[in-house]
Write an enzyme that holds these catalytic residues in place. Structure first.
Site, PDB file in Angstrom:
ATOM      1  N   HIS A 133       0.827  -1.217   0.000  1.00 41.32           N
ATOM      2  CA  HIS A 133       0.000   0.000   0.000  1.00 41.32           C
ATOM      3  C   HIS A 133       0.857   1.262   0.000  1.00 41.32           C
ATOM      4  CE1 HIS A 133      -4.174  -1.620   0.440  1.00 41.32           C
ATOM      5  NE2 HIS A 133      -3.473  -2.695   0.729  1.00 41.32           N
ATOM      6  N   ASP A 150       2.162   2.315  -3.103  1.00 38.85           N
ATOM      7  CA  ASP A 150       2.148   2.909  -4.463  1.00 38.85           C
ATOM      8  C   ASP A 150       1.321   4.191  -4.538  1.00 38.85           C
ATOM      9  OD1 ASP A 150      -0.233   1.413  -4.297  1.00 38.85           O
ATOM     10  OD2 ASP A 150      -0.032   0.498  -6.286  1.00 38.85           O
ATOM     11  N   LEU A 187      -2.590 -12.175  -7.431  1.00 44.73           N
ATOM     12  CA  LEU A 187      -1.503 -12.178  -8.418  1.00 44.73           C
ATOM     13  C   LEU A 187      -1.801 -11.228  -9.578  1.00 44.73           C
ATOM     14  CD1 LEU A 187      -0.761 -16.017  -8.482  1.00 44.73           C
ATOM     15  CD2 LEU A 187       0.668 -14.237  -7.483  1.00 44.73           C
ATOM     16  N   SER A 188      -2.818 -10.406  -9.398  1.00 47.97           N
ATOM     17  CA  SER A 188      -3.140  -9.354 -10.376  1.00 47.97           C
ATOM     18  C   SER A 188      -3.498  -9.875 -11.757  1.00 47.97           C
ATOM     19  CB  SER A 188      -1.985  -8.359 -10.510  1.00 47.97           C
ATOM     20  OG  SER A 188      -1.903  -7.611  -9.364  1.00 47.97           O
ATOM     21  N   SER A 189      -4.398 -10.837 -11.795  1.00 48.90           N
ATOM     22  CA  SER A 189      -4.875 -11.288 -13.096  1.00 48.90           C
ATOM     23  C   SER A 189      -5.567 -10.142 -13.832  1.00 48.90           C
ATOM     24  CB  SER A 189      -5.831 -12.471 -12.928  1.00 48.90           C
ATOM     25  OG  SER A 189      -6.863 -12.116 -12.044  1.00 48.90           O
ATOM     26  N   SER A 190      -6.190  -9.227 -13.101  1.00 53.71           N
ATOM     27  CA  SER A 190      -6.892  -8.136 -13.785  1.00 53.71           C
ATOM     28  C   SER A 190      -5.900  -7.176 -14.441  1.00 53.71           C
ATOM     29  CB  SER A 190      -7.848  -7.410 -12.842  1.00 53.71           C
ATOM     30  OG  SER A 190      -7.156  -6.870 -11.755  1.00 53.71           O
ATOM     31  N   GLU A 205      -9.315   0.444 -14.036  1.00 52.99           N
ATOM     32  CA  GLU A 205      -9.676  -0.069 -12.703  1.00 52.99           C
ATOM     33  C   GLU A 205     -10.525   0.954 -11.964  1.00 52.99           C
ATOM     34  OE1 GLU A 205      -8.943  -2.869 -10.916  1.00 52.99           O
ATOM     35  OE2 GLU A 205      -7.444  -3.859 -12.193  1.00 52.99           O
ATOM     36  N   ASP A 212       0.402  -2.853  -9.899  1.00 54.08           N
ATOM     37  CA  ASP A 212       0.132  -4.106 -10.609  1.00 54.08           C
ATOM     38  C   ASP A 212       0.429  -3.961 -12.098  1.00 54.08           C
ATOM     39  OD1 ASP A 212      -0.784  -4.594  -8.097  1.00 54.08           O
ATOM     40  OD2 ASP A 212      -2.899  -4.541  -8.623  1.00 54.08           O
ATOM     41  N   TYR A 237     -10.279  -1.757   0.654  1.00 56.29           N
ATOM     42  CA  TYR A 237      -9.112  -1.137   0.016  1.00 56.29           C
ATOM     43  C   TYR A 237      -9.305   0.382  -0.039  1.00 56.29           C
ATOM     44  CZ  TYR A 237      -5.454  -0.238  -3.464  1.00 56.29           C
ATOM     45  OH  TYR A 237      -4.342   0.233  -4.116  1.00 56.29           O
TER      46      TYR A 237
HETATM   47  C1  GLA Z   1      -3.413  -3.976  -4.906  1.00 50.88           C
HETATM   48  C2  GLA Z   1      -3.482  -2.696  -5.721  1.00 50.88           C
HETATM   49  C3  GLA Z   1      -2.095  -2.061  -5.867  1.00 50.88           C
HETATM   50  C4  GLA Z   1      -1.422  -1.898  -4.515  1.00 50.88           C
HETATM   51  C5  GLA Z   1      -1.504  -3.186  -3.697  1.00 50.88           C
HETATM   52  C6  GLA Z   1      -1.029  -3.024  -2.290  1.00 50.88           C
HETATM   53  O1  GLA Z   1      -2.672  -4.940  -5.575  1.00 50.88           O
HETATM   54  O2  GLA Z   1      -4.011  -2.961  -6.990  1.00 50.88           O
HETATM   55  O3  GLA Z   1      -2.175  -0.837  -6.536  1.00 50.88           O
HETATM   56  O4  GLA Z   1      -1.956  -0.813  -3.809  1.00 50.88           O
HETATM   57  O5  GLA Z   1      -2.833  -3.696  -3.651  1.00 50.88           O
HETATM   58  O6  GLA Z   1       0.311  -2.683  -2.232  1.00 50.88           O
END
Ligand code: GLA
Length: 391
Positions: free
Chosen positions: A38, A40, A131-134, A166, A178, A227
């Site tokens: 958190h 970024d 794992l940020s598939s989006s 997003e 991500d 979030y």
């Molecule tokens: C998610 C968000 C990112 C970042 C992380 C936490 O992955 O998409 O932008 O804030 O949480 O570090």
């Protein structure tokens, strides 16, 4: 499934649905977040890596203004026209990632594209694992459509286009981590990001370590408000510090731990707890960079454990499943460090491990997790990999 198999499936599905070969195919990987949680959107620092799993996006121009998206893994198709591209409120909400990306690639006016497109996408990133598939889908969409329509955005701009998708289509007020990790990943290296200046540096890791992702079975949904409320608390805290510190403060990046200690009394207890997390994370990333340079993996791993404690106690974005994984990891000498990775509230933990002991590590953590929750977490070794590209 291997990337090659996914590619073959996507291209075969394209032929079956639309006939012939796609004009453009792109690939974008998921990411792991290694240190810096958190930070970024607080304009701070992060260590992350692109992973060896991702999403392929195969596309050709349409003869008319139709936009057709086929989600191979879901077996669903979404159709619209250039003039009707907008946020999907219910049903095929997965379409928001490619649609939003297309919308902002066209500067918010999809009719500028002239012609529509037909696309098939599919991948091998486990969903809901953190794992940020989006982001992988957004970056694969951005690269492929950039090629198809001849736009010329740079990597950071494409990452920002995905982030805007997003925010406006998917409803998650995320930072840039991500998308940037997916774009800037390099084989065998971590990405060290500075989100004030949007600089992305590769830091090589060496072959004696690997990352293991341990996916809890706890729900991971960043769109449901937790979030956003964390982000809001950080912004409120930054405003407060801007008022009491005699220096420019725009984000928590500008506040040191010493300043937090001195001035936290003016914040509500909850806001103070939220603020100290990114402040501490920034310090840990900078310390971690120095330790990595010296090859001190144990030292780096200790910072990962500290990061998790900060999530657990201050940011409160952990949960009992993630805590269990980290606590089990701590007892295993071949694990150097472990922490939750990404947004939190479920999803996965990222472990820095000796790859020679991977099997034993996975077995022990699974055993302890099962004893507590009755089901097993999914453990996978992750190889830091190259970022998004045209295929
Ligand atoms: C998610 C968000 C990112 C970042 C992380 C936490 O992955 O998409 O932008 O804030 O949480 O570090």
């Amino acid at each position: 499934m291997l990337n090659q198999e996914v590619y073959d499936k996507v291209v075969a599905e394209f032929a079956a649905k639309f006939g012939g070969k796609p004009e453009v195919v792109s690939y974008a990987p998921g990411r792991i977040e290694v240190l810096g949680n958190h930070t970024d959107y607080n304009e701070g620092y992060v260590f992350s890596a692109a992973i060896d799993k991702g999403t392929f996006f195969a596309v050709s121009a349409a003869a008319d203004d139709k936009v057709t998206l086929v989600a191979l893994d879901m077996g669903e198709t979404y159709e619209t026209t250039l003039g009707a591209v907008k946020k999907v409120e219910a049903g095929a909400t997965w379409a928001n990632y490619p649609l939003g990306t297309f919308n902002w690639l066209m500067g918010g006016d999809p009719s500028k594209a002239g012609k529509g497109f037909k696309a098939v996408f599919g991948g091998n990133i486990p969903l809901g694992a953190g794992l940020s598939s989006s982001a992988a889908l957004e970056m694969a969409t951005a690269l492929a459509l950039q090629k198809l329509y001849g736009t010329s955005f740079g990597k950071t701009e494409l990452a920002k286009i995905g982030q805007k998708a997003e925010h406006t289509f998917a409803g998650c007020p995320c930072g840039l981590l991500d998308q940037a990790s997916s774009m800037y990943g390099e084989e065998g290296a971590l990405v060290k990001s500075d989100f004030r200046f949007n600089t992305f540096e590769s830091v090589s890791m060496g072959p004696s370590v690997a990352f293991m992702m341990v996916k809890s079975n706890a729900k991971h949904a960043l769109v449901d408000g937790a979030y956003a409320s964390r982000r809001q608390a950080c912004e409120d805290a930054a405003k407060y510090f801007a008022g009491v510190l005699r220096k420019p403060v725009t984000h928590l990046r500008d506040v040191t731990m010493a300043e937090w200690v001195l001035y936290r009394g003016g914040l509500s207890e909850t806001t103070a707890k939220r603020a100290v997390h990114p402040i501490g994370e920034d310090e840990r990333v900078l310390q971690g960079a120095a330790l990595l340079e010296k090859g001190d993996l144990k030292g780096f791993g200790a910072l990962m454990y500290d990061s998790h404690e900060s999530s657990r106690n201050w940011f409160e974005n952990s949960c009992e499943e993630l805590d269990k994984i980290v606590d089990a990891a701590k007892a295993i000498p071949e694990v150097y460090g472990a922490r939750l990775s990404g947004g939190g509230f479920g999803g996965s933990c990222c472990l820095l491990v000796d790859p020679a002991a991977a099997y034993r590590i996975a077995a022990q953590i699974s055993r302890e997790y099962k004893a507590a929750f009755g089901d097993e977490p999914a453990c996978s070794l992750i190889k830091p990999s190259a970022g998004a590209r045209l295929v």
